[in-house]
Write a protein that holds these residues in place. Structure first.
Motif, PDB file in Angstrom:
ATOM      1  N   CYS A  19       0.865   6.490  16.783  1.00  0.00           N
ATOM      2  CA  CYS A  19       2.301   6.292  16.555  1.00  0.00           C
ATOM      3  C   CYS A  19       3.088   7.480  17.096  1.00  0.00           C
ATOM      4  N   PHE A  20       2.591   8.688  16.842  1.00  0.00           N
ATOM      5  CA  PHE A  20       3.262   9.881  17.361  1.00  0.00           C
ATOM      6  C   PHE A  20       3.335   9.848  18.888  1.00  0.00           C
ATOM      7  N   ARG A  21       2.219   9.510  19.545  1.00  0.00           N
ATOM      8  CA  ARG A  21       2.203   9.463  21.010  1.00  0.00           C
ATOM      9  C   ARG A  21       3.172   8.418  21.544  1.00  0.00           C
ATOM     10  N   LEU A  36      10.770  12.186  13.827  1.00  0.00           N
ATOM     11  CA  LEU A  36      10.979  10.746  13.728  1.00  0.00           C
ATOM     12  C   LEU A  36       9.750  10.034  13.170  1.00  0.00           C
ATOM     13  N   THR A  37       8.580  10.455  13.613  1.00  0.00           N
ATOM     14  CA  THR A  37       7.341   9.844  13.134  1.00  0.00           C
ATOM     15  C   THR A  37       7.143  10.121  11.644  1.00  0.00           C
ATOM     16  N   ALA A  38       7.405  11.343  11.235  1.00  0.00           N
ATOM     17  CA  ALA A  38       7.279  11.684   9.818  1.00  0.00           C
ATOM     18  C   ALA A  38       8.257  10.861   8.973  1.00  0.00           C
ATOM     19  N   GLU A  39       9.481  10.737   9.438  1.00  0.00           N
ATOM     20  CA  GLU A  39      10.484   9.939   8.725  1.00  0.00           C
ATOM     21  C   GLU A  39      10.041   8.478   8.626  1.00  0.00           C
ATOM     22  N   ALA A  40       9.520   7.946   9.713  1.00  0.00           N
ATOM     23  CA  ALA A  40       9.092   6.544   9.717  1.00  0.00           C
ATOM     24  C   ALA A  40       7.913   6.320   8.765  1.00  0.00           C
ATOM     25  N   PHE A  41       6.961   7.252   8.735  1.00  0.00           N
ATOM     26  CA  PHE A  41       5.844   7.119   7.802  1.00  0.00           C
ATOM     27  C   PHE A  41       6.324   7.270   6.355  1.00  0.00           C
ATOM     28  N   ALA A  42       7.303   8.126   6.123  1.00  0.00           N
ATOM     29  CA  ALA A  42       7.858   8.253   4.771  1.00  0.00           C
ATOM     30  C   ALA A  42       8.509   6.939   4.336  1.00  0.00           C
ATOM     31  N   ARG A  43       9.226   6.308   5.252  1.00  0.00           N
ATOM     32  CA  ARG A  43       9.836   5.014   4.939  1.00  0.00           C
ATOM     33  C   ARG A  43       8.759   3.943   4.734  1.00  0.00           C
ATOM     34  N   ALA A  44       7.697   4.019   5.529  1.00  0.00           N
ATOM     35  CA  ALA A  44       6.603   3.058   5.358  1.00  0.00           C
ATOM     36  C   ALA A  44       5.975   3.221   3.977  1.00  0.00           C
ATOM     37  N   TRP A  45       5.807   4.455   3.542  1.00  0.00           N
ATOM     38  CA  TRP A  45       5.243   4.691   2.217  1.00  0.00           C
ATOM     39  C   TRP A  45       6.161   4.121   1.142  1.00  0.00           C
ATOM     40  N   GLY A  46       7.459   4.307   1.326  1.00  0.00           N
ATOM     41  CA  GLY A  46       8.420   3.802   0.358  1.00  0.00           C
ATOM     42  C   GLY A  46       8.461   2.283   0.262  1.00  0.00           C
ATOM     43  N   HIS A  47       8.084   1.618   1.339  1.00  0.00           N
ATOM     44  CA  HIS A  47       8.095   0.147   1.395  1.00  0.00           C
ATOM     45  C   HIS A  47       6.688  -0.386   1.671  1.00  0.00           C
ATOM     46  N   TRP A  48       5.661   0.320   1.176  1.00  0.00           N
ATOM     47  CA  TRP A  48       4.296   0.027   1.571  1.00  0.00           C
ATOM     48  C   TRP A  48       3.870  -1.414   1.273  1.00  0.00           C
ATOM     49  N   ARG A  49       4.289  -1.973   0.162  1.00  0.00           N
ATOM     50  CA  ARG A  49       3.885  -3.358  -0.130  1.00  0.00           C
ATOM     51  C   ARG A  49       4.354  -4.306   0.970  1.00  0.00           C
ATOM     52  N   LYS A  50       5.570  -4.128   1.424  1.00  0.00           N
ATOM     53  CA  LYS A  50       6.125  -4.964   2.491  1.00  0.00           C
ATOM     54  C   LYS A  50       5.465  -4.628   3.841  1.00  0.00           C
ATOM     55  N   VAL A  51       5.370  -3.346   4.161  1.00  0.00           N
ATOM     56  CA  VAL A  51       4.821  -2.909   5.453  1.00  0.00           C
ATOM     57  C   VAL A  51       3.351  -3.301   5.585  1.00  0.00           C
ATOM     58  N   ALA A  52       2.597  -3.209   4.511  1.00  0.00           N
ATOM     59  CA  ALA A  52       1.169  -3.550   4.544  1.00  0.00           C
ATOM     60  C   ALA A  52       0.953  -5.001   4.935  1.00  0.00           C
ATOM     61  N   LYS A  53       1.914  -5.854   4.621  1.00  0.00           N
ATOM     62  CA  LYS A  53       1.804  -7.279   4.950  1.00  0.00           C
ATOM     63  C   LYS A  53       2.350  -7.602   6.334  1.00  0.00           C
ATOM     64  N   HIS A  54       2.973  -6.637   6.983  1.00  0.00           N
ATOM     65  CA  HIS A  54       3.526  -6.840   8.329  1.00  0.00           C
ATOM     66  C   HIS A  54       2.378  -7.114   9.298  1.00  0.00           C
ATOM     67  N   PRO A  55       2.588  -8.008  10.283  1.00  0.00           N
ATOM     68  CA  PRO A  55       1.496  -8.306  11.221  1.00  0.00           C
ATOM     69  C   PRO A  55       1.036  -7.103  12.042  1.00  0.00           C
ATOM     70  N   ALA A  56       1.924  -6.131  12.251  1.00  0.00           N
ATOM     71  CA  ALA A  56       1.568  -4.926  13.012  1.00  0.00           C
ATOM     72  C   ALA A  56       2.241  -3.721  12.359  1.00  0.00           C
TER      73      ALA A  56
END
Length: 169
Positions: A19-21, A36-56
């Motif tokens: 993701c960083f690359r 930006l990558t750190a921010e995006a992973f922080a947001r993913a953690w905050g919405h992990w239930r939704k993100v985990a179900k995302h196709p990618a």
């Protein structure tokens, strides 16, 4: 640690570098890409239930990072003049496994934003056409068209760069 935390930790370890690359290739600034990558992973953690179900989920992280960059740029475009020549070359230190070749980075920067996003998702994250289309919210045919044009432009740019280097030697 609960199951959700373990799942996210494994996801983070597996996808942090790709993701960083991908973000680095798109924004061409190492420090900004890290932020930006750190921010995006922080947001993913905050919405992990939704993100985990995302196709990618990795594409979700990259897309979130790029959207954050656009939002940041829009807020600051009147305040700070962007200097494309002031690129951080420290990202290209010898032995840096996360660095992308300078010639490729420069060629990617010359692409229109959508073509660059398609290349990043298809090449750096190895998404298929459907996954890329879903991540960007465009049709699969549009992904193929952007990828075709982008690869053609990259090929031409890299050939020109190689020819200029050969002439100067």
């Amino acid at each position: 640690m609960d199951r959700g935390t373990e799942d996210f930790a494994a996801f983070y370890e597996r996808h942090r570098d790709p993701c960083f690359r991908a973000v680095l290739a798109s924004v061409a600034d190492r420090h900004l890409a890290e932020e930006l990558t750190a921010e995006a992973f922080a947001r993913a953690w905050g919405h992990w239930r939704k993100v985990a179900k995302h196709p990618a989920p990795a594409a979700w992280v990259v897309r979130t990072a790029l959207n954050t960059h656009v939002s940041w740029w829009r807020r600051r475009r009147r305040e700070v003049a962007w200097d494309a020549a002031g690129e951080d070359r420290s990202a290209l230190a010898d032995g840096d496994a996360t660095a992308v070749d300078l010639g490729i980075r420069n060629a990617l920067r010359k692409l229109p934003a959508r073509q660059r996003e398609v290349v990043v998702l298809r090449v750096f994250l190895d998404l298929d056409t459907r996954g890329t289309a879903a991540a960007l919210g465009i049709a699969p045919g549009t992904v193929q068209a952007h990828l075709h044009r982008a690869l053609k432009a990259l090929r031409a740019e890299l050939e020109d760069t190689t020819e200029r280097e050969d002439i100067t030697r």
